[in-house]
Scaffold this active site. Structure first.
Site, mmCIF file in Angstrom:
data_model
loop_
_atom_site.group_PDB
_atom_site.id
_atom_site.type_symbol
_atom_site.label_atom_id
_atom_site.label_comp_id
_atom_site.label_asym_id
_atom_site.label_seq_id
_atom_site.Cartn_x
_atom_site.Cartn_y
_atom_site.Cartn_z
ATOM 1 N N THR A 27 1.070 -1.146 0.055
ATOM 2 C CA THR A 27 -0.006 -0.063 0.168
ATOM 3 C C THR A 27 0.993 1.314 -0.143
ATOM 4 O O THR A 27 2.061 1.087 0.175
ATOM 5 C CB THR A 27 -0.966 0.093 1.336
ATOM 6 O OG1 THR A 27 -0.087 0.352 2.662
ATOM 7 C CG2 THR A 27 -1.700 -1.145 1.484
ATOM 8 N N ALA A 56 3.157 -1.137 4.887
ATOM 9 C CA ALA A 56 2.635 0.089 5.280
ATOM 10 C C ALA A 56 3.716 1.199 5.333
ATOM 11 O O ALA A 56 4.739 0.839 5.847
ATOM 12 C CB ALA A 56 1.974 -0.255 6.689
ATOM 13 N N ILE A 82 7.687 -2.458 7.034
ATOM 14 C CA ILE A 82 7.541 -1.089 7.127
ATOM 15 C C ILE A 82 8.091 -0.390 5.604
ATOM 16 O O ILE A 82 9.302 -0.638 5.175
ATOM 17 C CB ILE A 82 8.370 -0.504 8.180
ATOM 18 C CG1 ILE A 82 7.964 -0.987 9.444
ATOM 19 C CG2 ILE A 82 8.248 0.993 8.267
ATOM 20 C CD1 ILE A 82 6.691 -0.707 9.720
ATOM 21 N N LYS A 83 7.348 0.377 5.015
ATOM 22 C CA LYS A 83 7.678 0.926 3.696
ATOM 23 C C LYS A 83 8.481 2.335 3.930
ATOM 24 O O LYS A 83 7.699 3.188 4.694
ATOM 25 C CB LYS A 83 6.726 1.108 2.823
ATOM 26 C CG LYS A 83 7.073 0.745 1.214
ATOM 27 C CD LYS A 83 5.449 1.039 0.801
ATOM 28 C CE LYS A 83 5.455 0.682 -0.790
ATOM 29 N NZ LYS A 83 4.403 1.004 -1.493
ATOM 30 N N VAL A 84 9.759 2.709 3.507
ATOM 31 C CA VAL A 84 10.580 3.998 3.680
ATOM 32 C C VAL A 84 10.670 4.208 2.419
ATOM 33 O O VAL A 84 11.255 3.770 1.705
ATOM 34 C CB VAL A 84 11.684 3.635 4.951
ATOM 35 C CG1 VAL A 84 11.259 3.040 6.091
ATOM 36 C CG2 VAL A 84 12.589 2.790 4.210
#
Ligand code: E4P
Length: 217
Positions: A27, A56, A82-84
């Site tokens: 997402t 996310a 975790i998307k960074v």
């Protein structure tokens, strides 16, 4: 090649998952906005449907706040990734989180050098955006070829997650190159099943079956 759905639409995720076509979900803030759902709530729901990683994305730009946001997000479920963003602060956050055993997807990657940095920072996934390159007159798949070559040269374990996939040829090329994962809108994943000769074949078989006057049930 693993298939991730690039969406926050629950009905689509369920449909693909029930067909055994889903290995994860990605997402981003735009997809959350499009869904009209609460970020935490919809992410939790997706994590409950899919066994694999669910990306996310943090929205802070500095490392300290990214870590705080990641702490909230990783508590949602064990399969949250975790998307960074691919910035120095994003890479710093990636390093800290993966050392801690949390999956990290480094997103908004547009060059092979950036992908090299993501691997060095210990990313679980790197997301090169092919469609957005195509939009600017550059063949996005060339970037995937370069990253595959570089990662194989050094045995990096970071998985290449082809993102910004717009059509079936992107999927085919990703598989040819040996990308680890591709994430695509559900419409693109479903359209992989389409073939005119399949439709024609079904039509012919059903016409002949009707002529036999038989029924299976
Ligand atoms: C990747 O994780 C992104 O969510 C996505 O693939 C971006 O795609 P777009 O370029 O179609 O917005």
């Amino acid at each position: 090649m693993k298939f991730f759905a690039d969406t926050a639409e629950i009905a689509d995720i369920r449909e693909l998952n029930d067909a055994g076509l889903l290995d994860g979900v990605t997402t981003n803030p735009s997809l959350i906005h499009k869904s009209g759902r609460d970020f935490m709530e919809v992410t939790k729901e997706i994590c409950g449907i899919v066994d694999g990683p669910v990306s996310a994305e943090v929205v802070a730009l500095d490392h300290e706040t990214m870590m705080k946001e990641a702490d909230v997000l990783r508590k949602i479920a064990d399969n949250v990734c975790i998307k960074v963003p691919l910035t120095i602060d994003g890479l710093k956050t990636c390093r800290a989180l993966t050392r801690d055993g949390t999956m990290v997807n480094v997103t908004l990657c547009f060059s092979a050098n950036q992908a090299l940095l993501a691997a060095k920072a210990g990313a679980t996934f790197v997301s090169p955006f092919v469609g957005r390159h195509d939009d600017n007159g550059v063949d996005g798949m060339d970037l995937i070829r370069d990253i595959r070559l570089i990662y194989d040269n050094y045995d990096f374990t970071t998985e290449i997650l082809v993102a910004s996939v717009r059509h079936v040829v992107h999927v085919l090329e990703s598989a040819r190159i040996g990308a680890d994962v591709m994430t695509a809108p559900p419409k693109v994943i479903k359209s992989l099943a389409n073939h005119v000769l399949t439709d024609k074949g079904i039509e012919g078989f059903l016409a002949d079956w009707a002529k036999t006057g038989q029924s299976i049930l």
